[in-house]
Design a protein around this motif. Structure first.
Motif, PDB file in Angstrom:
ATOM      1  N   UNK A  21       0.847  -1.193   0.000  1.00  0.00           N
ATOM      2  CA  UNK A  21       0.000   0.000   0.000  1.00  0.00           C
ATOM      3  C   UNK A  21       0.878   1.237   0.000  1.00  0.00           C
ATOM      4  N   UNK A  22       0.624   2.124  -0.967  1.00  0.00           N
ATOM      5  CA  UNK A  22       1.423   3.322  -1.184  1.00  0.00           C
ATOM      6  C   UNK A  22       0.495   4.484  -1.521  1.00  0.00           C
ATOM      7  N   UNK A  23       1.044   5.686  -1.450  1.00  0.00           N
ATOM      8  CA  UNK A  23       0.364   6.855  -1.990  1.00  0.00           C
ATOM      9  C   UNK A  23       0.959   7.102  -3.368  1.00  0.00           C
ATOM     10  N   UNK A  29      -3.243   3.902  -2.609  1.00  0.00           N
ATOM     11  CA  UNK A  29      -3.284   2.917  -3.687  1.00  0.00           C
ATOM     12  C   UNK A  29      -2.765   1.566  -3.226  1.00  0.00           C
ATOM     13  N   UNK A  30      -3.210   0.525  -3.916  1.00  0.00           N
ATOM     14  CA  UNK A  30      -2.636  -0.813  -3.757  1.00  0.00           C
ATOM     15  C   UNK A  30      -1.726  -1.020  -4.957  1.00  0.00           C
ATOM     16  N   UNK A  31      -0.458  -1.320  -4.689  1.00  0.00           N
ATOM     17  CA  UNK A  31       0.508  -1.527  -5.761  1.00  0.00           C
ATOM     18  C   UNK A  31       0.899  -2.996  -5.778  1.00  0.00           C
ATOM     19  N   UNK A  32       0.734  -3.639  -6.915  1.00  0.00           N
ATOM     20  CA  UNK A  32       1.117  -5.040  -7.072  1.00  0.00           C
ATOM     21  C   UNK A  32       2.540  -5.084  -7.601  1.00  0.00           C
ATOM     22  N   UNK A  33       3.412  -5.788  -6.881  1.00  0.00           N
ATOM     23  CA  UNK A  33       4.810  -5.893  -7.274  1.00  0.00           C
ATOM     24  C   UNK A  33       5.140  -7.312  -7.701  1.00  0.00           C
ATOM     25  N   UNK A  34       5.974  -7.408  -8.711  1.00  0.00           N
ATOM     26  CA  UNK A  34       6.615  -8.650  -9.130  1.00  0.00           C
ATOM     27  C   UNK A  34       8.076  -8.482  -8.734  1.00  0.00           C
ATOM     28  N   UNK A  35       8.477  -9.135  -7.642  1.00  0.00           N
ATOM     29  CA  UNK A  35       9.785  -8.900  -7.021  1.00  0.00           C
ATOM     30  C   UNK A  35       9.829  -7.425  -6.631  1.00  0.00           C
ATOM     31  N   UNK A  36      10.791  -6.655  -7.143  1.00  0.00           N
ATOM     32  CA  UNK A  36      10.873  -5.236  -6.798  1.00  0.00           C
ATOM     33  C   UNK A  36      10.342  -4.321  -7.892  1.00  0.00           C
ATOM     34  N   UNK A  37       9.730  -4.885  -8.919  1.00  0.00           N
ATOM     35  CA  UNK A  37       9.208  -4.082 -10.020  1.00  0.00           C
ATOM     36  C   UNK A  37       7.688  -3.971  -9.915  1.00  0.00           C
ATOM     37  N   UNK A  38       7.149  -2.751 -10.028  1.00  0.00           N
ATOM     38  CA  UNK A  38       5.691  -2.616  -9.983  1.00  0.00           C
ATOM     39  C   UNK A  38       5.046  -3.258 -11.201  1.00  0.00           C
ATOM     40  N   UNK A  60      -1.547  -0.406 -15.641  1.00  0.00           N
ATOM     41  CA  UNK A  60      -0.670  -1.566 -15.840  1.00  0.00           C
ATOM     42  C   UNK A  60       0.414  -1.293 -16.880  1.00  0.00           C
ATOM     43  N   UNK A  61       0.416  -0.098 -17.451  1.00  0.00           N
ATOM     44  CA  UNK A  61       1.408   0.261 -18.456  1.00  0.00           C
ATOM     45  C   UNK A  61       2.780   0.379 -17.789  1.00  0.00           C
ATOM     46  N   UNK A  62       3.750  -0.447 -18.178  1.00  0.00           N
ATOM     47  CA  UNK A  62       5.069  -0.408 -17.542  1.00  0.00           C
ATOM     48  C   UNK A  62       5.730   0.965 -17.590  1.00  0.00           C
ATOM     49  N   UNK A  63       5.519   1.727 -18.659  1.00  0.00           N
ATOM     50  CA  UNK A  63       6.106   3.062 -18.756  1.00  0.00           C
ATOM     51  C   UNK A  63       5.540   4.004 -17.695  1.00  0.00           C
ATOM     52  N   UNK A  64       4.249   3.889 -17.423  1.00  0.00           N
ATOM     53  CA  UNK A  64       3.615   4.745 -16.416  1.00  0.00           C
ATOM     54  C   UNK A  64       3.929   4.297 -14.994  1.00  0.00           C
ATOM     55  N   UNK A  65       4.346   3.043 -14.825  1.00  0.00           N
ATOM     56  CA  UNK A  65       4.667   2.533 -13.494  1.00  0.00           C
ATOM     57  C   UNK A  65       6.128   2.758 -13.110  1.00  0.00           C
ATOM     58  N   UNK A  66       6.916   3.289 -14.019  1.00  0.00           N
ATOM     59  CA  UNK A  66       8.354   3.421 -13.782  1.00  0.00           C
ATOM     60  C   UNK A  66       8.676   4.310 -12.582  1.00  0.00           C
ATOM     61  N   UNK A  67       7.804   5.267 -12.233  1.00  0.00           N
ATOM     62  CA  UNK A  67       8.087   6.175 -11.117  1.00  0.00           C
ATOM     63  C   UNK A  67       7.650   5.647  -9.758  1.00  0.00           C
ATOM     64  N   UNK A  68       7.000   4.488  -9.716  1.00  0.00           N
ATOM     65  CA  UNK A  68       6.504   3.928  -8.452  1.00  0.00           C
ATOM     66  C   UNK A  68       7.663   3.276  -7.698  1.00  0.00           C
ATOM     67  N   UNK A  69       7.856   3.698  -6.446  1.00  0.00           N
ATOM     68  CA  UNK A  69       8.942   3.157  -5.624  1.00  0.00           C
ATOM     69  C   UNK A  69       8.541   1.836  -4.990  1.00  0.00           C
ATOM     70  N   UNK A  70       9.546   1.020  -4.658  1.00  0.00           N
ATOM     71  CA  UNK A  70       9.266  -0.268  -4.028  1.00  0.00           C
ATOM     72  C   UNK A  70       9.437  -0.236  -2.518  1.00  0.00           C
ATOM     73  N   UNK A  71       9.617   0.924  -1.931  1.00  0.00           N
ATOM     74  CA  UNK A  71       9.793   0.970  -0.464  1.00  0.00           C
ATOM     75  C   UNK A  71       8.584   1.367   0.264  1.00  0.00           C
TER      76      UNK A  71
END
Length: 71
Positions: A21-23, A29-38, A60-71
């Motif tokens: 769960x992230x902002x 928001x709920x962010x679904x991660x595959x390992x450390x990649x959103x 779900x567009x990988x380009x739009x998810x690039x700014x989402x942090x995994x921490x």
């Protein structure tokens, strides 16, 4: 819920999705991660009273998810 999101992406689901769960863009928001990649972001649009869900939005567009942090 994660399976529902994944089924709508047209992408093959990773074996182990982790929900964190992230902002994102100012929204809880709920962010679904595959390992450390959103893999996907899900946002619920709540009524002002907070008791009704007016919409569910997923990204779900990988380009739009690039700014989402995994921490």
């Amino acid at each position: 819920m994660a399976r529902t999101i994944v089924s709508s992406t047209g992408r093959r689901a990773p074996a182990n999705l982790d929900i964190r769960y992230r902002t994102v863009n100012g929204d809880p928001s709920a962010v679904l991660f595959d390992a450390d990649a959103p893999f996907a972001v899900m946002v619920l649009d709540l009524a002002p009273e907070g008791d009704l869900v007016r919409g569910v939005y997923t990204v779900t567009n990988p380009d739009k998810l690039a700014h989402v942090d995994d921490d």
